[in-house]
Each structure stands twice: as C-alpha cells, then as structure tokens.
Design an enzyme around this catalytic site. Structure first.
Site, PDB file in Angstrom:
ATOM      1  N   GLN A 133       0.852  -1.195   0.000  1.00 41.74           N
ATOM      2  CA  GLN A 133       0.000   0.000   0.000  1.00 41.74           C
ATOM      3  C   GLN A 133       0.882   1.236   0.000  1.00 41.74           C
ATOM      4  O   GLN A 133       1.446   1.580   1.031  1.00 41.74           O
ATOM      5  CB  GLN A 133      -0.869  -0.082   1.264  1.00 41.74           C
ATOM      6  CG  GLN A 133      -1.823   1.030   1.489  1.00 41.74           C
ATOM      7  CD  GLN A 133      -2.584   0.811   2.799  1.00 41.74           C
ATOM      8  OE1 GLN A 133      -2.645  -0.297   3.326  1.00 41.74           O
ATOM      9  NE2 GLN A 133      -3.149   1.862   3.351  1.00 41.74           N
ATOM     10  N   GLY A 134       1.045   1.876  -1.169  1.00 43.24           N
ATOM     11  CA  GLY A 134       1.943   3.032  -1.292  1.00 43.24           C
ATOM     12  C   GLY A 134       1.220   4.336  -1.036  1.00 43.24           C
ATOM     13  O   GLY A 134       0.786   5.025  -1.962  1.00 43.24           O
ATOM     14  N   SER A 136       1.925   6.723   2.328  1.00 38.39           N
ATOM     15  CA  SER A 136       2.701   7.764   3.008  1.00 38.39           C
ATOM     16  C   SER A 136       3.933   8.170   2.215  1.00 38.39           C
ATOM     17  O   SER A 136       4.517   7.372   1.488  1.00 38.39           O
ATOM     18  CB  SER A 136       3.157   7.262   4.379  1.00 38.39           C
ATOM     19  OG  SER A 136       2.064   7.073   5.226  1.00 38.39           O
ATOM     20  N   SER A 168       4.657  -1.104   4.197  1.00 37.76           N
ATOM     21  CA  SER A 168       4.854  -2.389   4.882  1.00 37.76           C
ATOM     22  C   SER A 168       5.051  -3.519   3.887  1.00 37.76           C
ATOM     23  O   SER A 168       4.314  -3.623   2.904  1.00 37.76           O
ATOM     24  CB  SER A 168       3.651  -2.704   5.769  1.00 37.76           C
ATOM     25  OG  SER A 168       3.600  -1.775   6.820  1.00 37.76           O
ATOM     26  N   GLU A 251      -9.133  -0.475   6.594  1.00 37.52           N
ATOM     27  CA  GLU A 251      -7.970  -0.670   7.467  1.00 37.52           C
ATOM     28  C   GLU A 251      -8.350  -0.391   8.925  1.00 37.52           C
ATOM     29  O   GLU A 251      -7.939  -1.101   9.836  1.00 37.52           O
ATOM     30  CB  GLU A 251      -6.836   0.256   7.025  1.00 37.52           C
ATOM     31  CG  GLU A 251      -5.581   0.086   7.864  1.00 37.52           C
ATOM     32  CD  GLU A 251      -4.388   0.857   7.310  1.00 37.52           C
ATOM     33  OE1 GLU A 251      -4.496   1.411   6.208  1.00 37.52           O
ATOM     34  OE2 GLU A 251      -3.362   0.897   7.995  1.00 37.52           O
ATOM     35  N   GLU A 368      -4.443  11.377  16.731  1.00 36.96           N
ATOM     36  CA  GLU A 368      -4.859  12.785  16.688  1.00 36.96           C
ATOM     37  C   GLU A 368      -5.791  13.046  15.507  1.00 36.96           C
ATOM     38  O   GLU A 368      -6.746  13.832  15.610  1.00 36.96           O
ATOM     39  CB  GLU A 368      -3.630  13.698  16.576  1.00 36.96           C
ATOM     40  CG  GLU A 368      -2.808  13.799  17.846  1.00 36.96           C
ATOM     41  CD  GLU A 368      -1.876  12.613  18.071  1.00 36.96           C
ATOM     42  OE1 GLU A 368      -1.839  11.700  17.215  1.00 36.96           O
ATOM     43  OE2 GLU A 368      -1.188  12.592  19.107  1.00 36.96           O
TER      44      GLU A 368
END
Lengths: 384, 323
Positions: A133-134, A136, A168, A251, A368
C-alpha cells in the site's frame, strides 16, 4: 485438487462455517502446529505465513465471502470475519495476506475495472501474489492529501516519479496500490489518482527500513520514470481520495476486527501466564477488547450489507490503539522479567508485541487525526 | 438493530413515553408510566421498555426511579416492593442474614412500598429476603449530593422467618438476573446523562469565543470531547449488545462502559465549560450529581473491572457477541 474445497461443503452461513472451520482446524492441528510459533526473522515469517495462506486457500477458507468471478467461493462477506476470528481464537497468526486481502482487496473489487479485478484478486487470495500500500511519503504522513508523487499522462501510460515511505512488506510485494498526484499541488486531496503498479517495473527501488523491533517490516520506495499502463487505473483520474478513504475505512474497521480477535487471544494468554496481573487491569483490558469487538463488528456488518461506513471507522481505529497499548502495558507491568530479560520464544513475542503496539496509534492515521475526525465530523465542532 | 421491536415502533414508543414522563411532573412518574402500559411492555419487550424509560429518566433527572420494577420483573417477582441494593460501590449484596436476623445495609428508594426485597449474604451464599421496611432507619435523602434522586441509605435490622428467605441455586440465579437487569437499566440512564453533558459542552464550545476564535476550534478542546464521544459510542453499543447472550457478563460490561463514559464526560465536559459549568444556574451540575450517584450503584466501573478480572482468572476469557 479438482474436488470442491472443504470450506464449500455445507451451508454458507455464519454458524455453519464456524462449525466446519472449527472441525477442520481440530482435524489438521498437527499439520497446523508449526504456525502457532513463527520464526524470529522477517524472511522466515514471510515464508511461514505464505505456506499457511496456501493451506487455507486450498481448503477454501480464505475464498469464502468473495464472489466466484474474483476467485472466491461466494457467500456473504461476513464469512471472512468468521474465518479470521476462528483462526485467531485457535492461536494461529493471520495469514500474511489477510491484512492486504481485507484492506486492499475490497478497494480493487469496488473501484478497479472488472477485468483488472478479475485478473488481480484471485492471485491475491491464493497467495500467488503479495500487495503493498503506497500511501505515506516523507512529506505526507498524517497529512496524506499533500502527497507529491507525480503521475504524468503520457498517452498510453502514466509516468510516475517520487518517493514513498513506511510501505509495509514492500520487499516481498508483487503489486502496489499507489496514490499519485495528477493535478496541481494546490488541488490537495482533489488531485490524487490511485494506480495498480507492478513492483518489478523498471525504475522502482525498494529499500527496507528497520523498525524499532529490529526487523525490516517496512520500506522506502523510489520511483524514477516508472511507466504504468493506463488500464491500471483504480477509480477515476483525480478521484483517488475516494479510493484512499475507502481503504482507510477498511484498514480502520476490518483490521480492527482481526486485531480484537487476536487481542482476546493474547489477553487469555496473559491471564494464564501472569500470576502478578492485577485483577482490575485484566478486567479493564477485557472491557476495551469487548468494546472494540462491538465497534468493529458493526463495521464488518455494514461492509457486508454494502452500507457506507462514513467516519465510523475512526472510532474503531482510535479504540484499537487504546486497547492494544493497554494490553501490552499490562503485560509489561505484570511480567517485567519476561519482557525485559526473557530469551527467545514467548518472551520475545511479548516484547515484540509490546514494541509493535506503540505504533498502533500512528499507522493508518494517527490517533490525533481520528480525534479530529470525530470532533469535526461527528460532533460538528469548527474545522481548523 | 437488536431490539425486539422495529425501529419505527421504537421511535413512536420513545416519543409517547417522553410525553408521559414530561407531563408526569415531580412524583407522578410511576403512575404515569403505569397508565401508559409500560409494565406490560416490560413483560413483552423488556429491551424496548428498559432502553426507552431508563434513557428518559437520565435525560429528565426524574425524582422517581423505576429501577425496582425492572429488577423485580427480571427476578420474576410480581408483587411491588422496594429493592435494597448493595452499598456503594459494591455489586454483591452487603446486607447479611445471621441466624434469624437480617442486617440491612444498602441503598434503596427513600419512599415507596413498606415491603422490601433484600438480596443478602448468608454464610457466603446469596439469599433473597422479603421483609418490611416500616420504621426502618433511612438516612435523610435531603442531606445528600443529589436529594432530588430519591435514593437513600438503609440501615436496619429485623427478625425474619424461614418462609421469608429464598436460598440455594434459585436465589443465586435470581440475584444474578436482578443484578444484570439493574446494571443494564443503569447503563442506559448513565448514557443519557453523559449525552446531556456532552451536548451542553458541544453547544458551549461551538458558540463561545476566546482569543478571536470559537473554543471548539482549539485542538485541545476537540480532542477532549472526541474522547468523550468515543466512550459514548462504546457505551451505547455495549448497552445494545447486553440483550444478546446470557446477560451476566454483557450487562456488567455495559455498566462498566457506561461508567467510563459518564466519568470521562463529567471531567472533560466540565473542563471545557469553564466557569459557566461551575455555576448553579448551568444545568451541568445537576447531571454531574446524578451521574456521581448512579455510577457506583450495582457496582462502580472500578469495582466491576476487578470483579470481572477475578472471573477471567477462574473461568477464562468469555466469548460474547458473536458475529
């Protein structure tokens, strides 16, 4: 292997599948025993989980709840939740693909062209392929809408340049669900496009990154003039935010379901192993796991019924990290010698899980961010 | 979703019951609710009856509680009576039966029937004693933190005959059913109280400005209220789920999570209400008082967590709320 898989030999209902799978797990306990204790290195873990995936695929368990045209055996989606739960309850790790299968799989099924979905998903389910999963980037973590990886329309393909980070298991991956920028930076989340990229495309450099557990669980990716065919589009051009939000919903929600089943199993182990575990701590840990179960069960049911998840998975994600940290804080408090001085085996697992739990309030949208979403979109407080 | 009534019927029920509660005024609640046919509803659809009425009690801070009716119905006791609950913050009987003497130590409605149902302990085992509270010493309810709630401490002792005492497995089963039903009803009431606190706080920070912007635009304020909202979500789901399995554990969990919600709401909402929330005029303190009083009834969250923890040790981690 032409016979119908054992998983399909009966009613496709929740109680029937639970019963069948329970029986199958008991009958195959000798064959499955090695999976209850995984190797210590990340390569070994990958190899071991791939074998588990193959076994479960051949028996049909991880094809339940997926339509036949995507390589599945049909039945309601909720059956996938039963399978992941029963495996965890029996002490087996989630097969490697479970994370991707439940997080990226539904997005491909929903947003990719039928041809792309039909060719890609069966290979994911069978374990022939691994996906990553690209999302960030070095400059876009919690602020995902500001990502900069460029995809330029060059007629019959996209040309992709830029950098991704915290991806990951990318070193083992065959494909990547990649978020790219296709409109000016000022367009922020409205100028993002999702692509399905072959990881062996020329121009991709994968560099493993070692996490604080000591293992290379994730990677940084460099894209230098990578050509991606036009038919690899997921969703619409400049419509990648919807894909990203759907993936994050899965997710935060579905992953939380798997996680709560695993946490329940970990907590049962802690109660058994740690005589010094304070009663009120144990009770509170179970309270949190129970609440997480109820939140993620609701999410799973909504997904299974095809309902919009809205912002509800933010509750799941926020509680998931709260519960996970709580359990391993309790473990550290109750078994300091084990966690701090113990050798390989269970001590190492407690230590690793403790360390890994620290990231649970960071990945998939920091705590947050989830609090901001709840405050602004559930309570209606003013946006920044 | 789990209710035995459909959503539209439930909405209509809630609406008309709300009218009955509002019109009842101080002291008239039991009569109004009885006239409404709520007790019949309690027998047929306990989930609908309890969730609607307990929620209204929390929202309106009613002077009478129908908790006793809920608890007695769960034990299959048809006669009206007052129930003597354990002393705060316990979830096991604190009254004792020693020889033929009942030492009543607990919390009960300050007024009502003279006849009382007293869960008690004899030689470590639960028993259920039916007795009479005529002339029993109850602490002056007007002296407490929330005099309007109608709850009082009971301290009395009396001689009881064997035919007033239910013991053995039957007593244990009844006590567990009573406790679970009470915890469930209190969970709904506490949730309603927490929701009112949160609504007041959201309203305040959405309008009041400091430093040139609305309070609710500050992230510290947002996060404090987001946490309250998270626990509200958990508490509501837990209350709903408490009707699914054998109620003992789910009801305990519902009460724990409702307690967590109301305690977080009390702390965080009061903080963001600033000086306003500390005034007599503002409604916040009324909800705070009721929340503080009801949270430890039939077990505070802290006490229930410890009880749950010892159960995990002896019986393992329960499987609840199946897919």
């Amino acid at each position: 292997m032409s016979a119908a898989p054992v998983a399909a030999a009966g009613e496709p209902t929740v109680p029937a599948v639970r019963e069948r799978l329970g029986r199958w797990l008991a009958e195959h306990s000798a064959e499955l025993a090695p999976f209850t204790e995984l190797p210590t290195d990340v390569d070994g873990v990958f190899a071991s989980l791939s074998r588990l995936q193959r076994l479960l695929y051949e028996a049909g368990w991880i094809r339940l709840g997926w339509p036949a045209e995507l390589g599945g055996l049909g039945g309601p989606m909720i059956l996938r939740g039963v399978v992941s739960e029963e495996l965890a309850a029996a002490g087996y790790p989630p097969p490697f693909s479970f994370g991707t299968q439940e997080v990226l799989g539904p997005a491909i099924a929903r947003f990719a062209s039928p041809e792309l979905a039909a060719s890609a998903l069966p290979r994911l389910l069978s374990g022939d392929e691994t996906w990553c999963q690209g999302f960030s980037e070095p400059g876009a973590g919690s602020d995902l809408g500001s990502l900069r990886m460029r995809a330029v329309d060059e007629g019959d393909h996209w040309r992709v340049d830029g950098e991704k980070i915290w991806t990951s298991w990318a070193q083992y991956s065959d494909r990547c669900v990649l978020l790219t920028r296709t409109a000016p930076q000022e367009a922020a989340h409205r100028g993002i496009t999702a692509l399905f990229v072959d990881m062996d495309s020329p121009g991709i450099t994968v560099s493993p990154l070692v996490t604080m557990t000591g293992e290379a669980d994730f990677c940084s990716l460099f894209f230098d003039g990578v050509r991606v065919p036009k038919d690899r589009l997921i969703g619409k051009v400049d419509g990648g935010w919807a894909v990203a939000m759907f993936i994050l919903g899965c997710e935060r929600g579905v992953a939380a379901w798997q996680r709560q089943a695993w946490m329940r199993w970990r907590l049962a182990g802690l109660v058994n192993e740690a005589d010094a575990l304070d009663g009120a701590r144990a009770g509170e840990a179970f309270e949190l796991v129970h609440a997480l179960r109820l939140l993620s069960r609701r999410t799973l049911r909504s997904l299974s019924d095809g309902e919009d998840l809205g912002v509800r998975p933010s509750f799941d994600k926020l509680l998931m990290s709260t519960a996970e940290k709580y359990i391993f804080d309790a473990a550290l408090e109750a078994m300091p010698e084990t966690l701090l001085f113990g050798g390989p085996g269970p001590a190492r697992d407690w230590r690793n899980d403790y360390l890994y739990s620290r990231a649970s309030s960071i990945y998939g949208g920091a705590a947050e961010i989830q609090r901001n979403i709840i405050a602004e979109r559930v309570l209606g407080l003013p946006r920044e | 979703m789990n209710s035995s009534m459909d959503a539209e019927d439930l909405r209509l029920l809630r609406e008309s019951l709300a009218h009955a509660v509002t019109d009842a005024g101080s002291g008239g609640l039991r009569a109004a609710v009885a006239g409404f046919g709520w007790h019949e509803l309690l027998a047929e659809h306990p989930d609908a009856a309890v969730s609607t009425l307990a929620t209204l009690q929390g929202e309106h801070l009613t002077a009478t509680s129908l908790l006793d009716d809920v608890v007695l119905a769960a034990a299959g006791i048809k006669e009206t009576a007052r129930v003597v609950y354990p002393d705060l913050p316990a979830a096991e009987p604190t009254s004792r039966l020693e020889g033929g003497t009942l030492l009543v130590r607990g919390v009960a409605a300050a007024t009502g029937d003279e006849r009382a149902v007293v869960p008690a302990v004899r030689d470590g085992e639960p028993v259920i004693v039916t007795t009479d509270l005529t002339g029993a010493a109850t602490a002056d309810p007007a002296a407490g933190l929330d005099p309007g709630a109608g709850w009082a401490l009971v301290r009395t002792e009396s001689r009881v005959r064997p035919d007033q005492v239910l013991d053995g497995p039957e007593a244990l089963a009844r006590w567990r059913a009573m406790r679970a039903a009470g915890q469930r009803a209190l969970a709904y009431e506490l949730i309603a109280i927490g929701r009112r606190m949160l609504a007041g706080a959201v309203e305040h920070v959405g309008t009041r400005e400091q430093f040139g912007r609305r309070l609710g635009a500050f992230q510290a304020v947002k996060h404090a209220l987001a946490d309250v909202r998270l626990w509200q979500e958990c508490a509501e789901l837990a209350a709903e789920a408490s009707w699914e399995d054998d109620p003992v554990e789910p009801a305990r969990l519902a009460k724990i999570l409702a307690g967590r919600f109301v305690r977080t709401a009390a702390a965080n909402c009061q903080q963001v209400l600033g000086g306003m929330g500390f005034t007599w005029e503002h409604e916040f303190h009324r909800y705070l008082r009721r929340g503080l009083l009801l949270e430890p009834l039939l077990g505070s969250a802290a006490r229930l967590r410890a009880d749950l923890g010892s159960r995990l040790r002896t019986d393992g981690v329960p499987k609840l709320s199946a897919l």
